[in-house]
Write an enzyme that holds these catalytic residues in place. Structure first.
Site, PDB file in Angstrom:
ATOM      1  CB  CYS A 105      -0.903   0.047   1.234  1.00 57.34           C
ATOM      2  SG  CYS A 105      -2.051  -1.316   1.406  1.00 57.34           S
ATOM      3  CG  HIS A 123      -6.207  -0.037   1.853  1.00 64.00           C
ATOM      4  ND1 HIS A 123      -7.308   0.039   1.015  1.00 64.00           N
ATOM      5  CD2 HIS A 123      -5.641  -1.266   1.628  1.00 64.00           C
ATOM      6  CE1 HIS A 123      -7.398  -1.073   0.318  1.00 64.00           C
ATOM      7  NE2 HIS A 123      -6.409  -1.877   0.673  1.00 64.00           N
ATOM      8  CG  HIS A 125      -9.203  -5.260   2.582  1.00 64.82           C
ATOM      9  ND1 HIS A 125      -8.451  -6.412   2.493  1.00 64.82           N
ATOM     10  CD2 HIS A 125      -8.518  -4.304   1.916  1.00 64.82           C
ATOM     11  CE1 HIS A 125      -7.344  -6.159   1.802  1.00 64.82           C
ATOM     12  NE2 HIS A 125      -7.364  -4.888   1.446  1.00 64.82           N
ATOM     13  CD  GLU A 153     -27.438  16.158   9.093  1.00 65.44           C
ATOM     14  OE1 GLU A 153     -26.863  16.951   9.864  1.00 65.44           O
ATOM     15  OE2 GLU A 153     -28.265  16.524   8.223  1.00 65.44           O
ATOM     16  CG  HIS A 210      -8.774  -4.110  -3.094  1.00 61.25           C
ATOM     17  ND1 HIS A 210      -7.570  -4.179  -3.770  1.00 61.25           N
ATOM     18  CD2 HIS A 210      -8.445  -3.918  -1.795  1.00 61.25           C
ATOM     19  CE1 HIS A 210      -6.570  -4.053  -2.919  1.00 61.25           C
ATOM     20  NE2 HIS A 210      -7.083  -3.884  -1.704  1.00 61.25           N
TER      21      HIS A 210
END
EC number: 4.2.1.109
Length: 258
Positions: A105, A123, A125, A153, A210
């Site tokens: 990443c 990140h 999943h 909202e 992903h």
């Protein structure tokens, strides 16, 4: 395959991840990831987080059980040193843990830091994020590249965009681009950067089948936007089940004069 890396041997510069301050990045990343694990965002060592503090970037490693991560597991690199590297795939780490591998990443986190001057990138999943991309996929080519929702909202949890002041309003439309997944996470980088260029005001990019990348000016804003987005993804999935539209035309309510 983990990206190539260079720098001092494991154990060198350990002072970079040693602090009694709970808000130090090396302490924050494990505590955040432990919280994210309870939400199902970083199950099975997937997902992660990175925090930038000036030139230093702190990154969760690959292959670690995120709920068990410790400050000693954190990688640290210098943005300036990375910018001088002739090979973008070669990571110039100032500090590496004695075990684990660098996260794939990393270049995606760096994109948020260099292109948006973000202070934190997360990140996940999240299965709600994955489900939204699958629902969009059923709409066919040309209609599957954006997640759009308005008149909810929780949209107020998002900033108006890069270098803009204030947050989105209730009637605004939140737009999150979607990119296709690749076999190796690092190969997503160019597509994430293209999405950031095409959608300069976005704070997130969905990766089909992903998960999602979310960033913010600091940890607080990145976490707020990530939580708000996951709420909206779950809501969107439930709305689709009930045949309710994500985009609506609602007449603004005018306050009565006292």
């Amino acid at each position: 395959m983990a990206p190539p890396s260079s720098g001092p041997p494991a154990g060198h510069n350990d002072h970079l991840v040693q602090s009694d301050n709970p808000d130090h990045p090396a302490n924050l990343i494990p505590s955040l990831c432990a919280k994210f694990w309870t939400l199902g965002w970083v199950t099975g060592t997937g997902g992660g987080a990175s925090i930038r503090e000036d030139d230093l970037v702190y990154i969760a490693p690959s292959g670690v059980q995120k709920e068990l991560m410790k400050p000693a597991d954190i990688y640290v690199l210098s943005l300036a040193a990375q910018a001088q590297s002739l090979d973008r795939r070669n990571r110039v780490y100032l500090r590496s843990p004695p075990s684990y591998k660098p996260s794939q990443c990393t270049p995606l986190f760096l994109a948020a830091f260099t292109k948006r001057r973000a202070g934190c990138c997360i990140h996940t999943h999240s299965h709600w994020a994955v489900l939204v991309t699958l629902l969009l996929e059923t709409q066919g080519a040309g209609k599957d590249r954006e997640f759009r929702i308005n008149n909810i909202e929780q949209i107020k949890g998002f900033g108006r965009g890069f270098e803009k002041t204030g947050n989105l309003g209730y009637h605004d439309t939140l737009v999150i681009p979607v990119i296709e997944n690749t076999a190796h996470e690092e190969d997503l980088t160019e597509f994430l950067e293209e999405a950031m260029d095409k959608y300069p005001d976005t704070y997130a990019v969905l990766v089909r089948r992903h998960g999602v990348y979310v960033w913010g000016d600091n940890v607080h804003k990145a976490k707020t936007q990530c939580e708000s987005l996951d709420y909206l993804f779950q809501l969107a999935v439930e709305m689709k089940r009930l045949n309710l539209p994500w985009i609506t035309d609602i007449e603004p309510v005018t306050p009565r004069k006292s």
